[in-house]
Design a protein around this motif. Structure first.
Motif, PDB file in Angstrom:
ATOM      1  N   UNK A  43    -101.798 -72.080 -12.009  1.00  0.00           N
ATOM      2  CA  UNK A  43    -100.989 -71.559 -13.108  1.00  0.00           C
ATOM      3  C   UNK A  43    -101.839 -70.569 -13.892  1.00  0.00           C
ATOM      4  N   UNK A  44    -101.197 -69.701 -14.606  1.00  0.00           N
ATOM      5  CA  UNK A  44    -101.928 -68.748 -15.425  1.00  0.00           C
ATOM      6  C   UNK A  44    -102.228 -67.481 -14.650  1.00  0.00           C
ATOM      7  N   UNK A  45    -103.176 -66.702 -15.136  1.00  0.00           N
ATOM      8  CA  UNK A  45    -103.451 -65.402 -14.511  1.00  0.00           C
ATOM      9  C   UNK A  45    -104.026 -65.542 -13.108  1.00  0.00           C
ATOM     10  N   UNK A  46    -103.604 -64.633 -12.238  1.00  0.00           N
ATOM     11  CA  UNK A  46    -104.084 -64.597 -10.870  1.00  0.00           C
ATOM     12  C   UNK A  46    -105.240 -63.602 -10.764  1.00  0.00           C
ATOM     13  N   UNK A  47    -105.877 -63.600  -9.614  1.00  0.00           N
ATOM     14  CA  UNK A  47    -106.977 -62.662  -9.390  1.00  0.00           C
ATOM     15  C   UNK A  47    -106.400 -61.282  -9.136  1.00  0.00           C
TER      16      UNK A  47
END
Length: 180
Positions: free
Chosen positions: A6-10
């Motif tokens: 969850x949250x920001x991806x690379x």
């Protein structure tokens, strides 16, 4: 299959992250060691370990599953199945090692080296359990008597096999080495 984070991806969305990790995994298998950011290395580790487990299976289905992740990078798949899998056949996990190497000069990003652990596995030697010292002190005398009784019943042939053996002293050992 691991649950998506969850949250920001690379570097963007989930599709871009899959492509980025597939490229990193292919480079890791080909070069055996790559230098990248800590975050990418930590995200790459489960994917690479799962692919190596597929490589250890070695059947056609495992090869096809690995190729779907590696996006038809046939060179990386070939190296995985033919070179890496036989080297880690005895290992039960922990195929990768992440070593932190400090921060990058330009943007101060924490960097790491992720590498394959291809060393042969050495089995651990189990240590003998130490008996309780207090309980042994009170029961030492009866235990010694039983040992003496069993040795008295032993045949004469076994006692002759226990003849004293010549021991070399520290002074003799260097002379033998010089002679060789």
């Amino acid at each position: 299959m691991p649950k998506p984070t969850k949250g920001p991806r690379l570097g963007g969305g989930p599709a871009h992250e899959r492509l980025l990790l597939a490229n990193l995994a292919g480079a890791l298998f080909i070069h055996k060691s790559i230098k990248t950011t800590e975050t990418k290395a930590k995200r790459l580790r489960p994917l690479a370990e799962r692919l190596i487990t597929l490589g250890k299976r070695g059947d056609l289905h495992a090869r096809r599953r690995a190729l779907t992740v590696l996006r038809s990078n046939k060179e990386a798949a070939h190296v995985l199945f033919s070179e890496i899998a036989p080297l880690v056949a005895e290992r039960e996990g922990g195929y990768t090692r992440i070593t932190k190497i400090g921060n990058r000069k330009g943007d101060n990003a924490p960097m790491a080296v992720i590498e394959l652990v291809l060393d042969p596995v050495t089995p651990k030697v189990k240590k003998a359990a130490k008996p309780a010292a207090k309980a042994e002190k009170t029961e030492d005398a009866p235990a010694e008597e039983t040992v003496e009784e069993t040795t008295a019943d032993a045949p004469a042939e076994e006692t002759t096999a226990d003849a004293p053996v010549e021991e070399t002293t520290a002074e003799d050992a260097p002379a033998e080495e010089k002679a060789e």
